[in-house]
Design a protein around this motif. Structure first.
Motif, PDB file in Angstrom:
ATOM      1  N   GLY A 444      27.817  37.100  30.088  1.00 20.44           N
ATOM      2  CA  GLY A 444      27.682  35.781  30.454  1.00 20.44           C
ATOM      3  C   GLY A 444      28.926  34.860  30.245  1.00 20.44           C
ATOM      4  N   PHE A 445      29.362  33.805  30.875  1.00 18.41           N
ATOM      5  CA  PHE A 445      30.396  32.788  30.882  1.00 18.41           C
ATOM      6  C   PHE A 445      30.069  31.762  29.819  1.00 18.41           C
ATOM      7  CE2 PHE A 445      31.826  35.163  34.564  1.00 18.41           C
ATOM      8  CZ  PHE A 445      33.155  35.030  34.369  1.00 18.41           C
ATOM      9  N   ASP A 446      30.943  31.208  29.205  1.00 22.47           N
ATOM     10  CA  ASP A 446      30.615  30.083  28.563  1.00 22.47           C
ATOM     11  C   ASP A 446      30.655  28.824  29.356  1.00 22.47           C
ATOM     12  OD1 ASP A 446      33.389  29.446  29.185  1.00 22.47           O
ATOM     13  OD2 ASP A 446      33.886  28.679  27.352  1.00 22.47           O
ATOM     14  N   ARG A 447      30.445  27.590  28.753  1.00 24.05           N
ATOM     15  CA  ARG A 447      29.984  26.438  29.114  1.00 24.05           C
ATOM     16  C   ARG A 447      31.149  26.126  30.374  1.00 24.05           C
ATOM     17  NH1 ARG A 447      30.682  21.405  25.193  1.00 24.05           N
ATOM     18  NH2 ARG A 447      33.005  22.207  25.745  1.00 24.05           N
ATOM     19  N   ASP A 448      32.248  26.183  29.902  1.00 25.38           N
ATOM     20  CA  ASP A 448      33.635  25.827  30.766  1.00 25.38           C
ATOM     21  C   ASP A 448      33.999  27.122  31.524  1.00 25.38           C
ATOM     22  OD1 ASP A 448      33.545  23.163  29.481  1.00 25.38           O
ATOM     23  OD2 ASP A 448      34.719  24.028  27.747  1.00 25.38           O
ATOM     24  N   GLU A 450      35.933  29.364  30.434  1.00 25.91           N
ATOM     25  CA  GLU A 450      37.256  29.908  29.904  1.00 25.91           C
ATOM     26  C   GLU A 450      37.055  31.348  29.395  1.00 25.91           C
ATOM     27  OE1 GLU A 450      38.985  25.534  28.829  1.00 25.91           O
ATOM     28  OE2 GLU A 450      38.071  26.897  27.315  1.00 25.91           O
ATOM     29  N   PHE A 451      35.693  31.655  28.798  1.00 25.01           N
ATOM     30  CA  PHE A 451      35.378  32.846  28.102  1.00 25.01           C
ATOM     31  C   PHE A 451      34.263  33.337  28.766  1.00 25.01           C
ATOM     32  CE2 PHE A 451      37.761  30.160  25.269  1.00 25.01           C
ATOM     33  CZ  PHE A 451      38.903  31.248  24.701  1.00 25.01           C
ATOM     34  N   PHE A 452      34.055  34.790  28.775  1.00 25.11           N
ATOM     35  CA  PHE A 452      32.633  35.442  28.981  1.00 25.11           C
ATOM     36  C   PHE A 452      32.788  36.369  27.949  1.00 25.11           C
ATOM     37  CE2 PHE A 452      36.185  38.016  31.367  1.00 25.11           C
ATOM     38  CZ  PHE A 452      35.807  39.182  31.191  1.00 25.11           C
ATOM     39  N   ALA A 453      31.386  36.801  27.768  1.00 29.94           N
ATOM     40  CA  ALA A 453      30.959  37.824  26.783  1.00 29.94           C
ATOM     41  C   ALA A 453      30.170  38.894  27.307  1.00 29.94           C
ATOM     42  CB  ALA A 453      30.249  37.261  25.658  1.00 29.94           C
ATOM     43  N   THR A 454      30.333  40.058  26.764  1.00 30.73           N
ATOM     44  CA  THR A 454      29.757  41.353  27.062  1.00 30.73           C
ATOM     45  C   THR A 454      28.972  41.725  25.800  1.00 30.73           C
ATOM     46  OG1 THR A 454      31.387  43.060  26.467  1.00 30.73           O
ATOM     47  CG2 THR A 454      31.376  41.880  28.758  1.00 30.73           C
ATOM     48  N   ALA A 455      27.633  42.545  26.354  1.00 32.89           N
ATOM     49  CA  ALA A 455      26.993  43.397  25.225  1.00 32.89           C
ATOM     50  C   ALA A 455      26.309  44.566  25.703  1.00 32.89           C
ATOM     51  CB  ALA A 455      26.042  42.204  24.557  1.00 32.89           C
ATOM     52  N   VAL A 463      34.068  39.136  23.296  1.00 32.47           N
ATOM     53  CA  VAL A 463      34.316  37.932  24.056  1.00 32.47           C
ATOM     54  C   VAL A 463      35.825  38.058  24.551  1.00 32.47           C
ATOM     55  CG1 VAL A 463      34.720  35.387  23.714  1.00 32.47           C
ATOM     56  CG2 VAL A 463      32.847  36.433  22.464  1.00 32.47           C
ATOM     57  N   PHE A 464      35.723  37.877  26.041  1.00 33.70           N
ATOM     58  CA  PHE A 464      37.201  38.044  26.417  1.00 33.70           C
ATOM     59  C   PHE A 464      37.603  36.808  27.137  1.00 33.70           C
ATOM     60  CE2 PHE A 464      35.162  42.308  26.605  1.00 33.70           C
ATOM     61  CZ  PHE A 464      36.203  42.832  26.447  1.00 33.70           C
ATOM     62  N   GLU A 465      38.757  36.490  27.177  1.00 39.48           N
ATOM     63  CA  GLU A 465      39.436  35.280  27.938  1.00 39.48           C
ATOM     64  C   GLU A 465      39.565  35.470  29.250  1.00 39.48           C
ATOM     65  OE1 GLU A 465      43.206  31.963  27.561  1.00 39.48           O
ATOM     66  OE2 GLU A 465      43.159  34.100  26.474  1.00 39.48           O
ATOM     67  N   TYR A 466      38.921  34.689  30.308  1.00 40.60           N
ATOM     68  CA  TYR A 466      38.772  34.908  31.687  1.00 40.60           C
ATOM     69  C   TYR A 466      40.286  34.893  32.520  1.00 40.60           C
ATOM     70  CZ  TYR A 466      37.509  34.340  36.638  1.00 40.60           C
ATOM     71  OH  TYR A 466      37.707  33.969  37.866  1.00 40.60           O
ATOM     72  N   GLU A 467      41.058  34.013  32.045  1.00 42.28           N
ATOM     73  CA  GLU A 467      42.483  34.054  32.636  1.00 42.28           C
ATOM     74  C   GLU A 467      43.286  35.235  32.245  1.00 42.28           C
ATOM     75  OE1 GLU A 467      43.611  31.836  35.115  1.00 42.28           O
ATOM     76  OE2 GLU A 467      41.682  30.777  35.370  1.00 42.28           O
TER      77      GLU A 467
END
Length: 583
Positions: A444-448, A450-455, A463-467
């Motif tokens: 899932g991606f965060d609000r903006d 900028e980050f997404f998380a995996t589980a 949590v990874f930085e998208y860019e």
């Protein structure tokens, strides 16, 4: 024919259709030209047919405590069984299991043979199994309790095997067609002799072994008793052949009555069939009428949209004409012929092809868009509905909302027709992809964005930085934040209002709220009894969260107070995944 026991019922060919000797034990719904012509010529009813739910075992029919002997009914049932036996004997096959528990009787006294088509020694068990199945399935009939107490079925079945054993079989001899004739004699006796208890029944049937008849039967049914004695002769060679049984005066004398009874039964069956057909056609008419009404509403709905789009197109064309006129007036009267470029023409053909290829999906998208546009809006206040200096402002606002679906659908349609495929922009590399511990269950991606998380299986939220994933080509990508859980994770979701907040669910039935900035669990919710598959924050209220579990429940939580607000259970979805939709 007498020594045909080695042949079995499975070899019987019905109108060139081989009868299977395996389960199910009922003979298929096949007849010889649908009407088995008897040698005597006065019974032409089908004797082999499919078993209906309302059919009962002939054994249960015979042992009804309140059964009154109707001579014509008894003779009609006996004739049908004789026809079945004759069908087998005519091909040199001994039936062997000519016993009441191996036949069922319909509400119209139609007889069906339900015994296993194999004539092996296990045949009696097959009859008993079939009868037990019937008892369990159709046993909820009126008066069954009193009947079962007077004639316990298991006990009667054990006795029946002995009652229908011929003398030669009892002495260790082989079963033959003559043995079938003996069993027909026992069956005929049972049809005309009633008993009030199982003890009386067993005593009467044991006396029959010695050809001793009850005095009341001899007085009331002398012809029937004499015919039974002929069939029950202790010497197989002295018993009649099956064709002799069919040609006997006993069966030929009531020919007219039997023909009339058969015609009456056929008429009742046709009436039942017609009523069933009428019910089906009425139901079909109702459903098709409903479908036609829905189709008319849909066509009217589409026609309204066509008019709306046509008006919009006319308005755009008028604006385009006005613009073209202004361009011409400023170009000193010069005229230019507009040409359609070949490339534009080719693109139109390609788009049209893709449109037709995926027409069903686009149709579904259209109706989905229209349904959303037709959702009832909040009622306007009195002030907004009053006509003031701006007059029709409210009406024009409503009109724009009605036609707003057009822009939404055109936007989606244009995007779909503008692109032909998807391109992978980056791969997230976390080591050995074939290692099961790296399986990802949720992302899932965060609000903006900028980050997404995996589980997933590794019990960690990463949590990874998208860019950085998108722009940096590395052999392995490392998370900016990593949080460990005590169980395999099934789902995660970012809070759409609080940027650093993640909700997760795990295989232990626990919902956890995480503070990403502090790298720790903020709250645990443990009301679920089994694995939680889905968790999500509310879009309208960031303090509300919903979860669905294998325990068949959906729970709504308030994370500010750490309390359960709502508990929904649907027993139809017990032990299945639950998915929840909410505002």
């Amino acid at each position: 024919m007498e020594n045909s026991s080695e042949s079995n019922w499975g070899n019987l060919n019905l109108n060139s259709s081989t009868v299977s000797s395996r389960n199910p034990r009922r003979i298929p719904d096949k007849t010889v030209n649908n009407r088995l012509e008897s040698q005597s010529g006065y019974i032409d009813g089908a004797v082999i047919r499919s078993v209906e739910p309302k059919d009962i075992s002939l054994r249960r029919w015979l042992d009804k405590p309140d059964r009154v002997v109707d001579p014509l009914d008894c003779l009609h049932i006996f004739m049908q069984i004789v026809e079945i036996v004759n069908l087998a004997h005519s091909q040199g096959i001994a039936v062997q299991n000519v016993r009441p528990s191996c036949f069922v009787v319909s509400s119209f006294n139609r007889v069906s043979f339900i015994e296993s088509v194999s004539s092996s020694d296990s045949g009696s068990d097959s009859c008993e199994d079939e009868l037990n199945n019937q008892t369990a399935e159709f046993g909820s009939t009126v008066g069954q309790n009193s009947e079962s107490s007077l004639f316990p079925m298991k006990q009667v079945l054990q006795m029946e095997s002995s009652w229908y054993t011929s003398p030669e079989e009892a002495s260790g001899g082989a079963s033959s067609c003559a043995s079938d004739v003996y069993r027909l004699g026992v069956l005929l006796f049972e049809l005309y002799c009633t008993s009030s208890s199982v003890e009386e029944k067993n005593a009467t049937m044991c006396n029959l072994k010695h050809r001793v008849f009850p005095p009341q039967l001899l007085l009331k049914w002398p012809k029937e008793a004499l015919f039974c004695l002929w069939l029950l002769h202790p010497e197989p060679s002295s018993r009649p052949k099956i064709d002799e049984v069919l040609k006997s005066e006993f069966l030929n004398e009531p020919r007219d009555d039997l023909i009339e009874r058969e015609a009456f039964i056929e008429l009742k069956e046709k009436i039942d069939e017609q009523e069933l057909l009428l019910e089906f056609l009425l139901m079909l008419q109702q459903r098709k009428q409903e479908a036609a009404d829905n189709l008319r509403r849909t066509v009217a709905f589409i026609s309204s949209d066509l008019q709306e789009v046509a008006k919009l197109q006319t308005s755009i064309s008028q604006q385009q004409g006005l613009t073209s006129h202004n361009d011409e007036s400023t170009s000193s009267g010069s005229r230019k012929r507009v040409k359609i470029e070949p490339e534009h023409q080719e693109n139109t053909i390609v788009k049209s092809s893709r449109l037709m290829k995926n027409f069903k999906k686009l149709e579904s998208a259209y109706f989905s868009t229209r349904r959303r546009a037709l959702k009832p809006l909040a009622k306007p206040s009195n002030r907004s509905t009053q006509m003031s200096s701006d007059g029709n402002s409210f009406l024009s606002n409503n009109q724009s909302k009605r036609s707003g679906w057009i822009n939404s659908f055109i936007d989606g349609l244009s995007k779909y027709l503008s692109f032909r495929n998807l391109k992978v922009k980056a791969d997230l590399k976390q080591g050995d992809l074939l290692n099961s511990s790296n399986l990802v269950f949720s992302l899932g991606f965060d609000r903006d964005g900028e980050f997404f998380a995996t589980a997933g299986v590794n019990k960690k939220i990463k949590v990874f930085e998208y860019e950085s994933i998108l722009n940096e080509n590395r052999d392995i990508h490392y998370p900016v934040v990593e949080m460990s859980s005590g169980s395999k994770l099934s789902s995660i979701c970012w809070n759409n209002y609080i940027k650093g907040q993640i909700a997760s669910s795990n295989f232990e039935g626990v919902v956890q709220i995480w503070d990403v900035t502090r790298n720790q669990v903020y709250m645990e919710l443990k009301e679920h009894e089994r694995r939680v598959w889905s968790v999500d924050f509310s879009w309208s209220n960031p303090t509300l969260i919903a979860s669905g579990s294998d325990d068949g429940s959906v729970k709504l939580w308030n994370i500010n107070q750490a309390i359960l607000l709502l508990h929904l259970v649907d027993v139809r979805f017990e032990n299945k995944r639950n998915k929840c939709w909410y505002d």
